[in-house]
Design a protein around this motif. Structure first.
Motif, short mmCIF file in Angstrom:
data_model
loop_
_atom_site.label_atom_id
_atom_site.label_comp_id
_atom_site.label_asym_id
_atom_site.label_seq_id
_atom_site.Cartn_x
_atom_site.Cartn_y
_atom_site.Cartn_z
N ARG A 19 0.84 -1.20 0.00
CA ARG A 19 0.00 0.00 0.00
C ARG A 19 0.88 1.25 0.00
O ARG A 19 0.59 2.23 -0.69
N VAL A 20 1.98 1.23 0.75
CA VAL A 20 2.90 2.37 0.76
C VAL A 20 3.47 2.58 -0.64
O VAL A 20 3.51 3.69 -1.16
N TYR A 21 3.90 1.50 -1.28
CA TYR A 21 4.47 1.57 -2.62
C TYR A 21 3.43 2.04 -3.64
O TYR A 21 3.71 2.91 -4.46
N ILE A 22 2.25 1.48 -3.56
CA ILE A 22 1.18 1.85 -4.50
C ILE A 22 0.80 3.32 -4.33
O ILE A 22 0.66 4.04 -5.33
N ASP A 23 0.64 3.77 -3.10
CA ASP A 23 0.30 5.18 -2.86
C ASP A 23 1.38 6.10 -3.42
O ASP A 23 1.08 7.15 -3.99
N HIS A 24 2.64 5.71 -3.29
CA HIS A 24 3.74 6.51 -3.81
C HIS A 24 3.69 6.58 -5.34
O HIS A 24 3.80 7.67 -5.92
N ALA A 55 9.02 0.63 8.62
CA ALA A 55 8.87 1.73 9.57
C ALA A 55 7.39 1.78 9.92
O ALA A 55 6.53 1.68 9.04
N GLU A 56 7.12 1.92 11.19
CA GLU A 56 5.72 2.01 11.61
C GLU A 56 5.55 3.11 12.64
O GLU A 56 6.47 3.42 13.39
N ASP A 57 4.36 3.68 12.63
CA ASP A 57 3.98 4.62 13.67
C ASP A 57 2.67 4.13 14.28
O ASP A 57 2.29 2.97 14.05
N GLU A 58 1.97 4.99 14.97
CA GLU A 58 0.74 4.56 15.63
C GLU A 58 -0.35 4.17 14.64
O GLU A 58 -1.31 3.49 15.00
N THR A 59 -0.20 4.54 13.37
CA THR A 59 -1.21 4.20 12.36
C THR A 59 -0.90 2.89 11.63
O THR A 59 -1.73 2.38 10.92
N GLY A 60 0.31 2.38 11.78
CA GLY A 60 0.72 1.15 11.10
C GLY A 60 1.96 1.35 10.26
O GLY A 60 2.75 2.25 10.52
N VAL A 61 2.14 0.53 9.25
CA VAL A 61 3.32 0.59 8.39
C VAL A 61 3.26 1.87 7.54
O VAL A 61 2.29 2.13 6.86
N ILE A 62 4.35 2.64 7.61
CA ILE A 62 4.42 3.89 6.87
C ILE A 62 5.58 3.92 5.87
O ILE A 62 5.74 4.86 5.12
N GLY A 63 6.39 2.87 5.86
CA GLY A 63 7.50 2.78 4.93
C GLY A 63 8.14 1.41 5.01
O GLY A 63 7.88 0.65 5.94
N TYR A 64 8.97 1.10 4.03
CA TYR A 64 9.70 -0.17 4.05
C TYR A 64 10.98 -0.02 3.22
O TYR A 64 11.11 0.91 2.42
N ALA A 65 11.91 -0.92 3.45
CA ALA A 65 13.15 -0.94 2.69
C ALA A 65 13.63 -2.37 2.54
O ALA A 65 13.39 -3.21 3.42
N THR A 66 14.26 -2.63 1.40
CA THR A 66 14.88 -3.94 1.17
C THR A 66 16.33 -3.75 0.82
O THR A 66 16.75 -2.68 0.44
#
Length: 66
Positions: A19-24, A55-66
């Motif tokens: 979802r983070v990737y798609i939104d971006h 990366a997560e905050d109080e709302t859930g996953v907000i980023g990722y890295a590989t």
């Protein structure tokens, strides 16, 4: 300023990372063909405990890295 936490993901969080990737991509290009299933396939080929971070905050996953 919000705070966030970095950690290795669980396999069931591939959809949240997608979802983070798609939104971006939608924000940049207006559309995308990327799907949560694509992220699931990518993550199935990685060692999540070593090769992937979220990366997560109080709302859930907000980023990722590989």
């Amino acid at each position: 300023m919000s705070s966030f936490r970095l950690r290795h993901p669980r396999p069931d969080e591939s959809g949240a990372a997608a979802r983070v990737y798609i939104d971006h991509e939608v924000g940049l290009y207006g559309a995308t063909t990327y799907t949560p299933a694509d992220m699931e396939v990518e993550w199935s080929e990685l060692d999540l405990a070593r090769d992937v971070w979220v990366a997560e905050d109080e709302t859930g996953v907000i980023g990722y890295a590989t």
